[in-house]
Scaffold this motif. Structure first.
Motif, PDB file in Angstrom:
ATOM      1  N   LYS A   9     -14.865  -5.962   6.845  1.00 18.80           N
ATOM      2  CA  LYS A   9     -14.648  -6.786   8.077  1.00 18.80           C
ATOM      3  C   LYS A   9     -13.012  -6.525   7.911  1.00 18.80           C
ATOM      4  N   GLN A  10     -12.659  -6.739   6.296  1.00 13.45           N
ATOM      5  CA  GLN A  10     -10.835  -6.773   5.695  1.00 13.45           C
ATOM      6  C   GLN A  10     -10.157  -5.437   6.015  1.00 13.45           C
ATOM      7  N   ASN A  11     -11.496  -4.233   5.462  1.00 11.46           N
ATOM      8  CA  ASN A  11     -10.786  -3.290   5.989  1.00 11.46           C
ATOM      9  C   ASN A  11     -11.038  -1.997   7.591  1.00 11.46           C
ATOM     10  N   LYS A  12     -11.535  -2.794   7.846  1.00 14.53           N
ATOM     11  CA  LYS A  12     -12.127  -2.973   9.658  1.00 14.53           C
ATOM     12  C   LYS A  12     -12.634  -1.868   9.655  1.00 14.53           C
ATOM     13  N   THR A  13     -13.946  -1.919   9.281  1.00 10.99           N
ATOM     14  CA  THR A  13     -15.197  -0.721   8.992  1.00 10.99           C
ATOM     15  C   THR A  13     -15.718  -0.223   9.913  1.00 10.99           C
ATOM     16  N   TRP A  14     -15.547  -1.465  11.386  1.00 11.62           N
ATOM     17  CA  TRP A  14     -16.636  -0.915  12.346  1.00 11.62           C
ATOM     18  C   TRP A  14     -15.492  -1.834  13.425  1.00 11.62           C
ATOM     19  N   GLU A  15     -15.733  -1.275  14.692  1.00 10.36           N
ATOM     20  CA  GLU A  15     -15.247  -2.135  16.562  1.00 10.36           C
ATOM     21  C   GLU A  15     -16.599  -2.530  16.912  1.00 10.36           C
ATOM     22  N   VAL A  16     -15.808  -3.778  17.932  1.00 12.14           N
ATOM     23  CA  VAL A  16     -17.266  -4.499  17.942  1.00 12.14           C
ATOM     24  C   VAL A  16     -17.529  -3.913  19.729  1.00 12.14           C
ATOM     25  N   VAL A  17     -17.877  -3.651  20.008  1.00 13.99           N
ATOM     26  CA  VAL A  17     -18.047  -2.790  21.265  1.00 13.99           C
ATOM     27  C   VAL A  17     -18.919  -3.604  22.148  1.00 13.99           C
ATOM     28  N   ASP A  18     -19.085  -3.078  23.700  1.00 16.32           N
ATOM     29  CA  ASP A  18     -20.616  -3.170  24.308  1.00 16.32           C
ATOM     30  C   ASP A  18     -21.460  -2.171  24.407  1.00 16.32           C
ATOM     31  N   LEU A  19     -22.922  -2.278  24.456  1.00 15.31           N
ATOM     32  CA  LEU A  19     -23.854  -1.588  24.048  1.00 15.31           C
ATOM     33  C   LEU A  19     -23.656  -0.987  25.698  1.00 15.31           C
ATOM     34  N   PHE A 129      -6.362  -0.294   2.616  1.00 17.94           N
ATOM     35  CA  PHE A 129      -7.691  -0.259   2.572  1.00 17.94           C
ATOM     36  C   PHE A 129      -8.365  -1.537   2.059  1.00 17.94           C
ATOM     37  N   ALA A 130      -7.503  -2.432   1.117  1.00 19.26           N
ATOM     38  CA  ALA A 130      -8.002  -3.251  -0.085  1.00 19.26           C
ATOM     39  C   ALA A 130      -8.482  -2.761  -1.404  1.00 19.26           C
ATOM     40  N   ILE A 131      -8.209  -2.147  -2.310  1.00 19.05           N
ATOM     41  CA  ILE A 131      -8.675  -1.274  -3.103  1.00 19.05           C
ATOM     42  C   ILE A 131      -9.337  -2.520  -3.901  1.00 19.05           C
ATOM     43  N   LYS A 132      -9.786  -2.099  -5.578  1.00 18.78           N
ATOM     44  CA  LYS A 132      -9.335  -2.474  -6.262  1.00 18.78           C
ATOM     45  C   LYS A 132      -9.237  -1.825  -7.808  1.00 18.78           C
ATOM     46  N   ASP A 133      -8.626  -2.352  -8.115  1.00 19.31           N
ATOM     47  CA  ASP A 133      -7.630  -1.283  -9.445  1.00 19.31           C
ATOM     48  C   ASP A 133      -8.465  -1.694 -10.636  1.00 19.31           C
ATOM     49  N   LEU A 134      -9.580  -0.907 -11.411  1.00 19.20           N
ATOM     50  CA  LEU A 134     -10.110  -1.401 -12.366  1.00 19.20           C
ATOM     51  C   LEU A 134      -9.605  -0.177 -13.289  1.00 19.20           C
ATOM     52  N   GLY A 135      -7.993  -0.336 -13.395  1.00 15.41           N
ATOM     53  CA  GLY A 135      -7.552   0.358 -15.080  1.00 15.41           C
ATOM     54  C   GLY A 135      -7.850   1.565 -15.392  1.00 15.41           C
ATOM     55  N   ASN A 136      -7.976   1.632 -16.081  1.00 16.52           N
ATOM     56  CA  ASN A 136      -7.783   3.957 -16.961  1.00 16.52           C
ATOM     57  C   ASN A 136      -9.512   3.789 -17.691  1.00 16.52           C
ATOM     58  N   ALA A 137      -9.528   5.081 -16.445  1.00 20.58           N
ATOM     59  CA  ALA A 137     -10.833   5.804 -16.554  1.00 20.58           C
ATOM     60  C   ALA A 137     -11.812   5.664 -17.272  1.00 20.58           C
ATOM     61  N   LYS A 138     -12.715   4.528 -17.328  1.00 19.54           N
ATOM     62  CA  LYS A 138     -13.307   5.168 -18.646  1.00 19.54           C
ATOM     63  C   LYS A 138     -14.565   5.476 -18.273  1.00 19.54           C
ATOM     64  N   TYR A 139     -15.331   5.715 -16.900  1.00 15.06           N
ATOM     65  CA  TYR A 139     -16.509   5.845 -16.434  1.00 15.06           C
ATOM     66  C   TYR A 139     -16.768   6.418 -14.910  1.00 15.06           C
ATOM     67  N   PHE A 140     -16.773   7.588 -14.431  1.00 12.06           N
ATOM     68  CA  PHE A 140     -16.678   7.935 -13.158  1.00 12.06           C
ATOM     69  C   PHE A 140     -17.671   9.343 -12.762  1.00 12.06           C
ATOM     70  N   LEU A 141     -18.489   8.745 -11.661  1.00 15.57           N
ATOM     71  CA  LEU A 141     -19.777   9.607 -11.314  1.00 15.57           C
ATOM     72  C   LEU A 141     -20.227   9.879 -12.794  1.00 15.57           C
ATOM     73  N   ASP A 142     -20.778   9.324 -13.306  1.00 16.58           N
ATOM     74  CA  ASP A 142     -21.282   9.840 -14.609  1.00 16.58           C
ATOM     75  C   ASP A 142     -20.580  10.789 -15.427  1.00 16.58           C
TER      76      ASP A 142
END
Length: 299
Positions: A9-19, A129-142
């Protein structure tokens, strides 16, 4: 699940519209996953609300594509330029400031030579986009990133062990090299593998290891040429490579902070070693100082 709904909801991923008349909505479902740290301990529990893609139709514009386009526009507006070689890479240059930003779905990796500018970029992204900062990279995509003041070491130890476990090779004897010296591209007496999908999956996983394991590039390149009709012999060779990486799980890429910018390149070719294909396999590697930055094996 509540956190995921609030984030959508916060990132406004979708819009509610009529079907539209005569149209049935596509269903969705929850997907749950346990995210773990490099040492295997639990990092957090993750819930994702996803579309049932088997019900979707080819050609319809998906919300994820629109979201990616919006993110790209925001980043470009800040001054980042999208790479023409890798569309997931964005580069920012201004005066002496250099920053690079890599995106994969909703995972972002940011690096640069100015801590202040990176803080501004993170705040800019958080506002949008309300991101979360995880600090210095230690693990990224394996990719496991071990960083000190003097060096960076990249490995895929956890990823390697997951392959070993899935193939029940935990107690197998480790191989001393990726390929045996007497291996050839095709064994005329070897039958076709009944479940070719097993081979394709395994080779695909080994290909992903090429990010940090140039020592298996030549071997995996050969195996990737037999995806359509692999034999039992090909599969056994793939298992041999797994036994090799099992014995060398901490091998990877080492980048020293005390390095020069001398560019050196090396290349070689086997000159039709295998009579079946009658073509050479060439390979090259490029070093920046003592750091390996590019490599490839190609027929």
């Amino acid at each position: 699940m509540n956190q995921e709904i609030q984030a959508l909801k916060q990132n406004k991923t979708w819009e509610v519209v009529d079907l539209p008349p005569g149209v049935k909505p596509i269903g969705c479902k929850w997907v749950f996953r346990i995210k773990r740290k490099p040492d295997g301990t639990i990092d957090k529990y993750k819930a994702r609300l996803v579309c049932k893609h088997t019900k979707s139709l080819y050609g319809l514009k998906q919300a994820s594509r629109q979201r990616k386009k919006e993110f790209t526009n925001q980043i470009s507006g800040y001054g980042f330029v999208q790479s023409s070689h890798d569309h997931c890479l964005f580069v920012y240059t201004h005066d002496e400031v250099l920053m690079a930003l890599v995106i994969y779905v909703d995972d972002i990796l940011l690096t640069g030579n100015s801590e202040g500018h990176m803080v501004q970029v993170k705040q800019f992204l958080h506002d949008k986009f309300a991101i979360k900062d995880l600090g210095n990279a230690k693990y990224f995509l394996d990719l496991e990133i071990d960083r000190t003041t003097s060096s960076i070491h990249l490995t895929q130890h956890k990823y390697i062990w997951s392959i070993v476990v899935d193939l029940y090779l935990e107690n197998a004897t480790a191989a001393h090299s990726p390929l045996s010296s007497d291996w050839t591209s095709k064994d005329p007496n070897s039958p076709l593998l009944e479940e070719a999908s097993l081979y394709r999956k395994l080779v695909g996983r080994l290909l992903y290891l090429n990010f940090t394991r140039p020592d298996i590039t030549y071997s995996v390149h050969h195996l990737s040429q037999f995806m359509q009709a692999p034999t039992v012999s090909h599969y056994n060779v793939a298992l041999h490579i797994v036994k090799y990486i099992k014995g060398t799980p901490h091998h990877g890429l080492f980048y020293s902070a005390d390095n020069n910018l001398t560019l050196q390149a090396y290349c070689d070719a086997d000159w039709p070693k295998y009579p079946i294909i009658r073509r050479s396999v060439s390979g090259y590697c490029v070093f920046l100082g003592t750091s390996l930055v590019s490599w490839k094996s190609k027929k």
